[in-house]
Design a protein around this motif. Structure first.
Motif, mmCIF file in Angstrom:
data_model
loop_
_atom_site.group_PDB
_atom_site.id
_atom_site.type_symbol
_atom_site.label_atom_id
_atom_site.label_comp_id
_atom_site.label_asym_id
_atom_site.label_seq_id
_atom_site.Cartn_x
_atom_site.Cartn_y
_atom_site.Cartn_z
ATOM 1 N N ASN A 251 9.515 47.516 35.867
ATOM 2 C CA ASN A 251 10.075 48.599 35.077
ATOM 3 C C ASN A 251 11.239 48.078 34.243
ATOM 4 O O ASN A 251 12.307 47.779 34.782
ATOM 5 N N PRO A 252 11.081 47.939 32.926
ATOM 6 C CA PRO A 252 12.177 47.387 32.110
ATOM 7 C C PRO A 252 13.374 48.317 31.990
ATOM 8 O O PRO A 252 14.443 47.882 31.578
ATOM 9 N N PHE A 253 13.214 49.590 32.356
ATOM 10 C CA PHE A 253 14.285 50.553 32.189
ATOM 11 C C PHE A 253 15.207 50.623 33.409
ATOM 12 O O PHE A 253 16.157 51.404 33.410
ATOM 13 N N SER A 254 14.941 49.826 34.433
ATOM 14 C CA SER A 254 15.772 49.864 35.636
ATOM 15 C C SER A 254 16.499 48.543 35.868
ATOM 16 O O SER A 254 17.006 48.306 36.961
ATOM 17 N N GLN A 255 16.560 47.687 34.843
ATOM 18 C CA GLN A 255 17.124 46.362 34.992
ATOM 19 C C GLN A 255 18.338 46.180 34.082
ATOM 20 O O GLN A 255 18.532 46.938 33.121
ATOM 21 N N PRO A 256 19.166 45.141 34.367
ATOM 22 C CA PRO A 256 20.248 44.803 33.428
ATOM 23 C C PRO A 256 19.679 44.421 32.058
ATOM 24 O O PRO A 256 18.479 44.176 31.913
ATOM 25 N N LEU A 257 20.559 44.330 31.069
ATOM 26 C CA LEU A 257 20.121 44.152 29.691
ATOM 27 C C LEU A 257 19.248 42.910 29.506
ATOM 28 O O LEU A 257 18.196 42.972 28.865
ATOM 29 N N LEU A 258 19.661 41.775 30.069
ATOM 30 C CA LEU A 258 18.897 40.542 29.882
ATOM 31 C C LEU A 258 17.486 40.675 30.447
ATOM 32 O O LEU A 258 16.499 40.323 29.789
ATOM 33 N N LEU A 259 17.397 41.186 31.664
ATOM 34 C CA LEU A 259 16.080 41.366 32.272
ATOM 35 C C LEU A 259 15.303 42.477 31.576
ATOM 36 O O LEU A 259 14.066 42.413 31.503
ATOM 37 N N ASN A 260 15.998 43.453 31.057
ATOM 38 C CA ASN A 260 15.351 44.514 30.299
ATOM 39 C C ASN A 260 14.618 43.936 29.093
ATOM 40 O O ASN A 260 13.445 44.247 28.851
ATOM 41 N N ILE A 261 15.300 43.078 28.346
ATOM 42 C CA ILE A 261 14.681 42.451 27.169
ATOM 43 C C ILE A 261 13.503 41.580 27.581
ATOM 44 O O ILE A 261 12.437 41.594 26.951
ATOM 45 N N PHE A 262 13.687 40.818 28.646
ATOM 46 C CA PHE A 262 12.617 39.921 29.102
ATOM 47 C C PHE A 262 11.372 40.704 29.508
ATOM 48 O O PHE A 262 10.247 40.325 29.139
ATOM 49 N N LEU A 263 11.552 41.791 30.251
ATOM 50 C CA LEU A 263 10.404 42.582 30.686
ATOM 51 C C LEU A 263 9.723 43.282 29.508
ATOM 52 O O LEU A 263 8.501 43.439 29.503
ATOM 53 N N VAL A 264 10.498 43.707 28.531
ATOM 54 C CA VAL A 264 9.898 44.294 27.326
ATOM 55 C C VAL A 264 9.022 43.258 26.621
ATOM 56 O O VAL A 264 7.912 43.564 26.151
ATOM 57 N N LEU A 265 9.488 42.007 26.565
ATOM 58 C CA LEU A 265 8.694 40.943 25.956
ATOM 59 C C LEU A 265 7.405 40.688 26.753
ATOM 60 O O LEU A 265 6.341 40.450 26.167
ATOM 61 N N VAL A 266 7.511 40.734 28.079
ATOM 62 C CA VAL A 266 6.324 40.519 28.914
ATOM 63 C C VAL A 266 5.299 41.623 28.691
ATOM 64 O O VAL A 266 4.098 41.351 28.533
ATOM 65 N N TRP A 267 5.758 42.882 28.676
ATOM 66 C CA TRP A 267 4.826 43.984 28.424
ATOM 67 C C TRP A 267 4.241 43.895 27.021
ATOM 68 O O TRP A 267 3.059 44.176 26.802
ATOM 69 N N ALA A 268 5.069 43.533 26.042
ATOM 70 C CA ALA A 268 4.573 43.380 24.667
ATOM 71 C C ALA A 268 3.521 42.282 24.591
ATOM 72 O O ALA A 268 2.521 42.402 23.876
ATOM 73 N N MET A 269 3.731 41.213 25.360
ATOM 74 C CA MET A 269 2.758 40.121 25.391
ATOM 75 C C MET A 269 1.401 40.606 25.899
ATOM 76 O O MET A 269 0.353 40.282 25.319
ATOM 77 N N LEU A 270 1.430 41.408 26.958
ATOM 78 C CA LEU A 270 0.182 41.924 27.524
ATOM 79 C C LEU A 270 -0.519 42.860 26.541
ATOM 80 O O LEU A 270 -1.738 42.758 26.321
ATOM 81 N N ILE A 271 0.233 43.771 25.949
ATOM 82 C CA ILE A 271 -0.367 44.742 25.031
ATOM 83 C C ILE A 271 -0.954 44.053 23.802
ATOM 84 O O ILE A 271 -2.075 44.340 23.373
ATOM 85 N N ILE A 272 -0.197 43.100 23.237
ATOM 86 C CA ILE A 272 -0.669 42.417 22.035
ATOM 87 C C ILE A 272 -1.846 41.503 22.359
ATOM 88 O O ILE A 272 -2.743 41.319 21.526
ATOM 89 N N ALA A 273 -1.882 40.946 23.558
ATOM 90 C CA ALA A 273 -3.036 40.126 23.956
ATOM 91 C C ALA A 273 -4.309 40.967 23.970
ATOM 92 O O ALA A 273 -5.367 40.525 23.483
ATOM 93 N N LEU A 274 -4.230 42.176 24.517
ATOM 94 C CA LEU A 274 -5.401 43.059 24.527
ATOM 95 C C LEU A 274 -5.787 43.472 23.109
ATOM 96 O O LEU A 274 -6.978 43.545 22.765
ATOM 97 N N ALA A 275 -4.781 43.748 22.273
ATOM 98 C CA ALA A 275 -5.067 44.100 20.884
ATOM 99 C C ALA A 275 -5.689 42.934 20.136
ATOM 100 O O ALA A 275 -6.575 43.122 19.287
ATOM 101 N N THR A 276 -5.253 41.715 20.436
ATOM 102 C CA THR A 276 -5.818 40.520 19.802
ATOM 103 C C THR A 276 -7.286 40.367 20.139
ATOM 104 O O THR A 276 -8.125 40.112 19.265
ATOM 105 N N ILE A 277 -7.608 40.523 21.419
ATOM 106 C CA ILE A 277 -9.013 40.406 21.841
ATOM 107 C C ILE A 277 -9.864 41.455 21.133
ATOM 108 O O ILE A 277 -10.968 41.168 20.661
ATOM 109 N N ASP A 278 -9.347 42.671 21.049
ATOM 110 C CA ASP A 278 -10.091 43.750 20.402
ATOM 111 C C ASP A 278 -10.290 43.473 18.912
ATOM 112 O O ASP A 278 -11.376 43.697 18.367
ATOM 113 N N ASP A 279 -9.258 42.979 18.241
ATOM 114 C CA ASP A 279 -9.349 42.712 16.806
ATOM 115 C C ASP A 279 -10.266 41.525 16.515
ATOM 116 O O ASP A 279 -11.080 41.571 15.582
#
Length: 362
Positions: A251-279
């Motif tokens: 959960n990126p919303f329950s972490q300190p700022l640094l970990l918040n940014i890192f987790l947002v990047l991890v989730w973005a990586m997963l979402i964009i990977a699925l979008a890449t496969i679809d495209d």
């Protein structure tokens, strides 16, 4: 030529917000000790015939709830990121625990030990500080799944266990130096093979002969950015990362700022990977899509290795800026090529003579 983008990223982002918004961290699904650690210790002494300790069970519980013990426990928890009742999983072939009290080992008295096998769950039952022990002043009493108790140095324990959490175990696996070397070797072999095959067939590959989609470029850049950010946290805020290792969350919303940014990047990586496969599936034939995605995976693997290692030596920051500039510059150049050569099929910026085969396109 009108571009068509998949709505999959927006859908996945909505699902992510719903799931993380309702996030509730559960207690690790490991074995449980009796009602309190003190009762377990009393039970152990009872089995050895120490009836006097049973008579003191109530006072022992009262002392455990006392202010001094809680302050000591909190101080240890803040400094070491775990405390009594924390669950681990044994990762080494065997974990050796001392049956006797740690003072006996420090005074070089005769002691006995027993082994806990790999994959078994253990829990910290007690913590003892021995200033006279020059090797390691922190001793931990460990309870096993069958309620056997033994002592071990903290330093030795942490090298042979992982927290009983799948995220922590995943982090430990990807931090393993042997796995990193394996990934480097496999990535070099994969890139060499794919480069030869792609150049021979004039196939598509990210950053070079890319498809008309932003997602592959975005995925490669986010992998590089995540690797650099991961290394930066370890370099400048190691205690923050250590706390996350012992108490992870997606959960990126329950972490300190640094970990918040890192987790947002991890989730973005997963979402964009699925979008890449679809495209890519829509833009290329199945065989070409598999080859393209394999090449993209190899590029992402290299990005992870290069930026996670070089950032630790500060070289990765300049390299990251250069890579981001190069990646988007190449994408913008390719995205402006809206024509195809009627002879060789290569994409062109404008009509006229093809710079690749020389054919004139009207």
């Amino acid at each position: 030529m009108r571009r068509r983008y998949s709505l999959l990223p927006l859908l996945l982002l909505g699902i992510l917000l719903l799931t993380t918004g309702c996030y509730h961290k559960k207690t690790p699904s490991s074995f449980r000790l009796p009602d309190s650690i003190q009762e377990a210790q009393i039970s152990r002494h009872l089995q050895a015939g120490d009836d006097s300790l049973a008579k003191q069970s109530d006072s022992t519980k009262d002392n455990w709830q006392g202010t001094a013990s809680r302050v000591d426990s909190l101080s240890f928890r803040v400094k070491h990121h775990y405390s009594q009742g924390f669950n681990f999983i044994v990762t080494s072939d065997s974990l050796m625990l001392l049956r006797q009290q740690p003072e006996e080992a420090v005074n070089r008295m005769e002691t006995d030990s027993f082994a806990v096998k790999k994959g078994k769950g253990i829990v910290v039952a007690d913590v003892r500080i021995l200033p006279d022990d020059k090797q390691d002043s922190v001793w931990l009493e460990i309870a096993t799944e069958d309620y056997a108790f033994g002592w071990i140095h903290e330093g030795r324990l942490l090298k042979q266990v992982d927290p009983d959490d799948p995220i922590s175990q995943f982090i430990s696996t990807f931090s393993n130096i042997h796995l990193l070397i394996f990934l480097i070797v496999i990535s070099i072999i994969a890139i060499g093979y794919l480069a030869r095959k792609i150049l021979k067939q004039n196939a598509h590959i990210v950053h070079f002969n890319d498809v008309n989609s932003l997602y592959p470029t975005l995925l490669a850049v986010i992998v590089a950015l995540s690797a650099a950010f991961y290394a930066s946290i370890q370099l400048f805020a190691p205690e923050t990362w250590r706390e996350f290792y012992f108490h992870p969350s997606l959960n990126p919303f329950s972490q300190p700022l640094l970990l918040n940014i890192f987790l947002v990047l991890v989730w973005a990586m997963l979402i964009i990977a699925l979008a890449t496969i679809d495209d890519v599936r829509r833009l290329l034939q199945p065989a070409e899509a598999i080859l393209y995605l394999s090449g993209l995976a190899a590029v992402c693997a290299v990005n992870y290795i290069v930026f996670s290692v070089l950032t630790l030596y500060y070289i990765g920051y300049l390299l990251l800026l250069a890579y981001i500039y190069y990646a988007f510059r190449v994408y913008l150049r390719h995205s402006s090529e809206t024509y195809c050569c009627g002879n060789c099929g290569r994409r062109l910026h404008r009509k006229g003579r093809c710079p690749h085969c020389g054919a004139v396109n009207e």
